[in-house]
Design a protein around this motif. Structure first.
Motif, short mmCIF file in Angstrom:
data_model
loop_
_atom_site.label_atom_id
_atom_site.label_comp_id
_atom_site.label_asym_id
_atom_site.label_seq_id
_atom_site.Cartn_x
_atom_site.Cartn_y
_atom_site.Cartn_z
N HIS A 88 0.97 -1.10 -0.05
CA HIS A 88 -0.08 -0.04 -0.01
C HIS A 88 0.91 1.07 -0.02
CE1 HIS A 88 -3.67 -2.37 0.30
NE2 HIS A 88 -2.94 -3.04 1.24
N TYR A 89 2.19 1.20 -0.76
CA TYR A 89 3.05 2.31 -0.87
C TYR A 89 3.63 2.76 0.62
CZ TYR A 89 -0.75 2.15 -4.08
OH TYR A 89 -1.72 1.86 -4.94
N GLY A 143 -0.26 3.90 -9.17
CA GLY A 143 0.97 3.81 -9.98
C GLY A 143 2.14 4.72 -9.88
N GLN A 144 1.90 5.93 -9.74
CA GLN A 144 2.73 6.85 -9.59
C GLN A 144 3.39 6.79 -8.06
OE1 GLN A 144 0.32 10.21 -10.92
NE2 GLN A 144 1.29 10.17 -12.96
N PRO A 166 4.17 -5.68 -4.71
CA PRO A 166 4.10 -4.03 -5.06
C PRO A 166 3.16 -3.66 -6.02
CG PRO A 166 5.94 -5.30 -6.18
CD PRO A 166 5.31 -6.23 -5.09
N THR A 167 2.40 -4.65 -6.62
CA THR A 167 1.41 -4.17 -7.76
C THR A 167 -0.03 -4.41 -7.44
OG1 THR A 167 1.89 -6.35 -8.98
CG2 THR A 167 3.09 -4.34 -9.74
N SER A 168 -0.17 -5.43 -6.27
CA SER A 168 -1.65 -6.03 -5.97
C SER A 168 -2.52 -5.13 -5.51
CB SER A 168 -1.35 -7.16 -5.22
OG SER A 168 -0.85 -6.71 -3.92
N ALA A 169 -2.12 -3.90 -5.24
CA ALA A 169 -3.09 -2.90 -4.92
C ALA A 169 -3.53 -1.86 -6.02
CB ALA A 169 -2.65 -1.88 -3.67
N LEU A 170 -2.89 -2.20 -7.05
CA LEU A 170 -3.09 -1.46 -8.34
C LEU A 170 -4.11 -1.86 -8.95
CD1 LEU A 170 0.87 -0.95 -9.17
CD2 LEU A 170 -0.59 0.76 -8.22
N ASP A 171 -4.71 -0.78 -9.86
CA ASP A 171 -5.69 -1.11 -10.87
C ASP A 171 -4.93 -1.81 -12.05
OD1 ASP A 171 -7.84 0.18 -9.71
OD2 ASP A 171 -7.60 2.23 -10.79
N LEU A 174 -2.45 -0.12 -14.29
CA LEU A 174 -1.34 0.46 -13.84
C LEU A 174 -0.15 -0.41 -13.39
CD1 LEU A 174 -3.09 3.12 -11.31
CD2 LEU A 174 -2.29 3.53 -13.74
N VAL A 175 -0.50 -1.61 -13.32
CA VAL A 175 0.55 -2.70 -13.16
C VAL A 175 1.84 -2.63 -13.92
CG1 VAL A 175 1.07 -5.01 -12.89
CG2 VAL A 175 -1.18 -4.28 -11.96
#
Ligand code: ATP
Ligand code: MG
Lengths: 250, 216
Positions: A88-89, A143-144, A166-171, A174-175
């Motif tokens: 979650h960044y 993504g940003q 790192p990408t599993s919370a992204l639309d 944006l992956v």
């Protein structure tokens, strides 16, 4: 080089890590796969002591820490050798993009402001955010934000970067941009341990794949071995579920 | 004088409130119970009572300690305003403890972990990551605290006036001049209050830039 020996961790009565051994060579990209609840996140968090392991040893580039009784200095020094990219960044919300990256350089690495600024801008340009320096995290897309998270970790020049999904919370759309940034820094020879469900990424980018289930490492090896000819039944089952298009190989 | 009392008691309150809030959040044994009792008692009793308790109670305590230790020092030599500072700091501290505690808890755990993962120590993390955001979250409440303290300082006159007039009856001295002075004072308070609210609105606008769309 990173060497983990016999790491165990129990939450309440639940044994989440049952003695994990893992060696990661310098420059290697290690991908950890496994079903939900298998202990992947916990293992990563044990490496920088966001969770304290119950037992075992962690050795990062010669610094050996006994997990039973780590001193504050040992924990601090492990954290300085590692950096983490979160699902979650976890960006500092009250700081701009540039300040998020500079923070660790100034406070931990003790660079002066000018050096820290130059270094931060350089890294932010590398992740394609050279034009967003003065934005706040809330003004950025997922993504940003994750690319800022990667820049924050990268700027510290750690021995290893730990990525937890790192990408599993992204639309979905944006992956790609985040994965391509990770690919790029992997190609630069940065040591990474990546927990992910992105099989394509795991196959193409990693040097070593680890499959975990139920708190143990069930199987590990070269990506080709694991994806094309897994030996263990549990690995086969997992891969079948997660990548149906690969099953004809097995 | 009003401004000085307000400022000192807010700073004093802040110095009490931050550790008290931390102790409560981390459930430090014993200290946490003390902090919690302090907050409950102070918030459950009027400000005027704190003032009287400190003003009449503290000298007795100081004198008896001084006598026991033979310090040759009596509370009479301490200016009245110091007792006012102590009393109002205690009052402000209790209210601010709750405000700051809520603010700290609103900062998500993930950012703390991120700061640790970067290599920051717990103290650096608290000072640079948690506290600024906690204060931002608490801003509105803190500002009403400032205004409350400002208005509360009027109570300080109850002790000093009693002192000056040798316990003369305040009401007896009320005349038209006194009334005018009150109106002037009221206008001044109102002006200051508006000023504080303006400043708050300005800071809030700045905070909103980084909170846009966020939950914090
Ligand atoms: N702080 C905690 N307190 C109690 N139990 C926990 C805690 N953290 C994790 N667990 C438990 O430990 C087990 C392993 O969790 P972990 O997050 O490491 O799994 P994971 O492999 O990362 O799963 P996922 O793919 O869903 O992220 C889970 O059963 C989880 O409920
Ligand atoms: Mg996980």
């Amino acid at each position: 080089m990173i060497e983990i020996r016999n790491i165990t961790k129990t939450f309440g009565r639940q044994e989440v890590l049952k003695g994990i051994d893992l060696t990661v060579e310098k420059g290697e990209v290690v991908v950890i796969l496994g079903p939900s609840g298998s202990g992947k996140t916990t293992l990563l968090r044990c490496l920088n002591f966001l969770e304290k392991p119950d037992d075992g040893t962690v050795n990062i580039s010669g610094e050996q820490v006994n997990c039973k009784r780590p001193t504050k200095q040992e924990i601090h020094s492990l954290r300085k050798k590692t950096a983490m990219v979160f699902q979650h960044y976890n960006l500092f919300k009250h700081k701009t993009v540039l300040e998020n990256v500079m923070e660790g350089l100034i406070i931990v690495r003790k660079l002066d402001r000018v050096e820290a600024r130059v270094k931060s801008i350089e890294v932010l340009e590398k992740v394609g955010l050279g034009d967003k320096l003065d934005m706040y995290p809330s003004q950025l897309s997922g993504g940003q934000q994750q690319r800022v998270g990667i820049a924050r970790a990268l700027a510290l020049e750690p021995e290893v970067i730990l990525f937890d999904e790192p990408t599993s919370a992204l639309d979905p759309e944006l992956v790609g941009e985040v994965l391509s940034v990770i690919r790029k820094i992997a190609a630069e020879g940065i040591t990474m341990i990546v927990v992910t469900h992105e099989m394509g990424f795991a196959r193409d980018v990693s040097n070593h794949v680890v499959f975990m289930d139920g708190g143990v490492i069930v199987e590990e090896g070269k990506p080709n071995e694991i994806f094309r000819s897994p030996k263990e039944e549990r690995t086969k089952q997992f891969l079948k579920r997660i990548t149906p298009e690969l099953t004809y190989d097995i | 004088m009003t401004l000085l009392i307000t400022a000192v008691s807010l700073i004093g309150g802040f110095i009490i409130a931050v550790p008290a809030a931390l102790v409560r959040i981390n459930r430090v044994p014993v200290l946490s119970q003390i902090a919690s009792a302090y907050v409950t008692v102070i918030r459950g009793t009027p400000m005027l009572m704190h003032l009287f308790l400190i003003y009449y109670g503290l000298p007795i305590l100081i004198d008896s300690v001084s006598r026991k230790l033979n310090l040759g020092f009596t509370s009479v030599s301490i200016p009245i305003v110091y007792f006012v500072f102590v009393a109002f700091s205690l009052t402000a501290g209790a209210y601010m403890t709750e405000v700051i505690r809520a603010g700290i808890q609103a900062v998500d755990r993930g950012q703390v972990e991120a700061a640790y993962s970067v290599g920051m120590t717990p103290v650096q993390t608290f000072k640079r990551i948690v506290l600024p955001q906690a204060l931002a979250v608490s801003l509105l409440n803190l500002s009403s605290e400032v205004i409350g303290m400002l208005h509360g300082t009027t109570l300080a006159f109850t002790v000093s006036i009693t002192e000056i007039n040798g316990r003369a009856n305040i009401v007896a001295s009320t005349n038209w001049k006194f009334f005018e002075a009150y109106i002037a004072a009221a206008l001044m308070f109102w002006g200051l209050t508006v000023l504080i609210e303006r400043v708050t609105a300005r800071i809030e606008k700045k905070i909103n830039t980084f909170n846009r769309g966020g939950v914090a």
